[in-house]
Enzyme design. Structure first.
Site, PDB file in Angstrom:
ATOM      1  N   GLY A   7       0.819  -1.204   0.000  1.00 53.78           N
ATOM      2  CA  GLY A   7       0.000   0.000   0.000  1.00 53.78           C
ATOM      3  C   GLY A   7       0.856   1.258   0.000  1.00 53.78           C
ATOM      4  O   GLY A   7       1.831   1.356   0.752  1.00 53.78           O
ATOM      5  N   ALA A   8       0.502   2.198  -0.853  1.00 54.08           N
ATOM      6  CA  ALA A   8       1.207   3.479  -0.903  1.00 54.08           C
ATOM      7  C   ALA A   8       0.237   4.605  -0.593  1.00 54.08           C
ATOM      8  O   ALA A   8       0.234   5.648  -1.245  1.00 54.08           O
ATOM      9  CB  ALA A   8       1.860   3.685  -2.274  1.00 54.08           C
ATOM     10  N   GLY A   9      -0.609   4.368   0.411  1.00 50.54           N
ATOM     11  CA  GLY A   9      -1.516   5.405   0.872  1.00 50.54           C
ATOM     12  C   GLY A   9      -0.818   6.338   1.832  1.00 50.54           C
ATOM     13  O   GLY A   9       0.406   6.514   1.779  1.00 50.54           O
ATOM     14  N   GLY A  12       1.642   3.992   4.326  1.00 53.89           N
ATOM     15  CA  GLY A  12       2.671   3.309   3.552  1.00 53.89           C
ATOM     16  C   GLY A  12       3.455   4.265   2.682  1.00 53.89           C
ATOM     17  O   GLY A  12       4.678   4.137   2.540  1.00 53.89           O
ATOM     18  N   ASN A 102      -4.858  -0.525  12.786  1.00 53.67           N
ATOM     19  CA  ASN A 102      -5.420  -0.227  14.094  1.00 53.67           C
ATOM     20  C   ASN A 102      -6.023  -1.476  14.714  1.00 53.67           C
ATOM     21  O   ASN A 102      -6.413  -2.417  14.020  1.00 53.67           O
ATOM     22  CB  ASN A 102      -6.495   0.855  13.963  1.00 53.67           C
ATOM     23  CG  ASN A 102      -5.913   2.179  13.508  1.00 53.67           C
ATOM     24  OD1 ASN A 102      -4.899   2.619  14.022  1.00 53.67           O
ATOM     25  ND2 ASN A 102      -6.561   2.812  12.550  1.00 53.67           N
ATOM     26  N   LYS A 186      -3.232   2.780  21.956  1.00 54.60           N
ATOM     27  CA  LYS A 186      -3.704   3.481  20.765  1.00 54.60           C
ATOM     28  C   LYS A 186      -5.131   3.059  20.434  1.00 54.60           C
ATOM     29  O   LYS A 186      -5.973   3.883  20.068  1.00 54.60           O
ATOM     30  CB  LYS A 186      -2.794   3.216  19.567  1.00 54.60           C
ATOM     31  CG  LYS A 186      -3.272   4.008  18.341  1.00 54.60           C
ATOM     32  CD  LYS A 186      -2.450   3.833  17.115  1.00 54.60           C
ATOM     33  CE  LYS A 186      -3.046   4.688  15.989  1.00 54.60           C
ATOM     34  NZ  LYS A 186      -2.351   4.502  14.696  1.00 54.60           N
ATOM     35  N   GLU A 269     -13.684   1.180   9.160  1.00 48.27           N
ATOM     36  CA  GLU A 269     -13.080   0.111   9.955  1.00 48.27           C
ATOM     37  C   GLU A 269     -13.890  -0.185  11.225  1.00 48.27           C
ATOM     38  O   GLU A 269     -13.334  -0.559  12.243  1.00 48.27           O
ATOM     39  CB  GLU A 269     -11.654   0.499  10.352  1.00 48.27           C
ATOM     40  CG  GLU A 269     -10.685   0.596   9.191  1.00 48.27           C
ATOM     41  CD  GLU A 269      -9.258   0.865   9.645  1.00 48.27           C
ATOM     42  OE1 GLU A 269      -8.348   0.147   9.204  1.00 48.27           O
ATOM     43  OE2 GLU A 269      -9.058   1.800  10.447  1.00 48.27           O
TER      44      GLU A 269
END
Length: 312
Positions: A7-9, A12, A102, A186, A269
């Site tokens: 992932g390159a969001g 990432g 998460n 978290k 999510e």
């Protein structure tokens, strides 16, 4: 160290981009649309810590060859199942998987698929988003920390090796001897913020300005704190102080990214962050009525999304 970023969001793209900027051997596994976007514009980081325009090496699932030494898994929970299928060729006998999702449920899923011994715990602390052309925007806060460690605790040789590989890149890597504690802290803060802002469809400041808002925010955080304590990970004082501060600031514009997903009509999510917390609460005998209501709200949203998608 040969590193594959899934992932390159926002996550990432940022951490993988900083590693690439520092000269590390980084490849991004991406979907066709993101591959085309990166080929056209490059990987652009717009950050408080300095901008960068990079030309990353990308691969799509059909062309992936392994194994890699480290897989940095930076996808959202709804994409996890597909990501696990796509990344399978990259995982060999010596591969370490570092997920920065998460919650906790992904540890069980990754362990079942690839073996628990391959999987580290991880926490990303960075408020980043993607811009309209796919640029990573990191302007809301200077925090850009990536925390990682053995699920069983302690500092292993492979964690130290990852720490050494990350050293010198333009973010804050930190090896933790108690990563599960960090992940629970978290998760408790996120579940409180996401549950509250999604259920009320407003900012923390909006909720506090409404009758009963302060008590509601205190109550949902108390539920998350009780689940963490019952699971053996009672929240430490600094985290409680931080959460009390960000959930109690009048006029705050803070929301969870999950609310932004809902407002965009994107998958959320909810089950990964709230549903799993509620399931664990049930196993531990902890009542969580406010979390359950927030989950119902998000579940209704997802049901409506599915209905409208099916209707075209």
């Amino acid at each position: 160290m040969r590193i594959l970023v899934i992932g390159a969001g926002a996550l990432g793209g940022y951490f993988g981009g900083r590693l690439l900027e520092a000269g590390r051997d980084v490849t991004f596994l991406v979907r066709p649309r993101r591959a085309e976007q990166l080929a056209r514009h490059g990987l652009v980081l717009d950050s408080l810590h300095g901008n960068a325009s990079l030309r990353p090496r990308t691969v799509q699932a059909s062309g992936l060859e392994g194994p890699y030494d480290l897989v940095l898994l930076a996808v959202k929970a709804p994409a996890l199942e597909a990501a696990m299928a796509d990344m399978a060729p990259a995982v060999g006998p010596g591969t370490t998987i570092l997920p920065v999702l998460n919650g906790m449920r992904h540890l069980d899923l990754l362990g079942a698929r690839f073996g628990a011994a391959r999987v580290l715990g991880g926490v990303a602390q960075i408020p980043a988003t993607l811009g309209p052309e796919g640029q990573v925007i990191h302007r809301m806060s200077p925090d850009h920390q990536l925390i990682f460690g053995e699920v069983a605790g302690g500092l292993s040789d492979r964690v130290r090796a990852i720490e050494a590989a990350f050293a010198g890149a333009n973010f804050r890597p930190r090896a933790s001897e108690a990563i599960l504690q960090e992940m629970w802290e978290k998760w408790a803060g996120l579940a409180s913020l996401a549950g509250a802002t999604c259920l009320m469809r407003g900012t923390v400041g909006d909720i506090l300005a409404a009758p009963g808002g302060e008590a509601f925010l205190r109550g949902i955080f108390a539920e998350c704190s009780a689940v963490a304590a019952a699971a053996g990970h009672a929240l430490r004082p600094p985290m409680v102080e931080a959460a009390t501060s960000f959930l109690g600031k009048p006029g705050s514009l803070l929301t969870a990214s999950m609310l932004r997903d809902v407002e965009r009509g994107s998958p959320a999510e909810g089950e990964h962050v709230l549903g799993d917390m509620i399931a664990r609460a049930g196993q531990l005998g902890v009542p969580v009525p406010l979390l359950a209501l927030a989950r119902l709200h998000l579940g209704t949203y997802e049901a409506r999304r599915r209905r409208e998608a099916a209707a075209g």
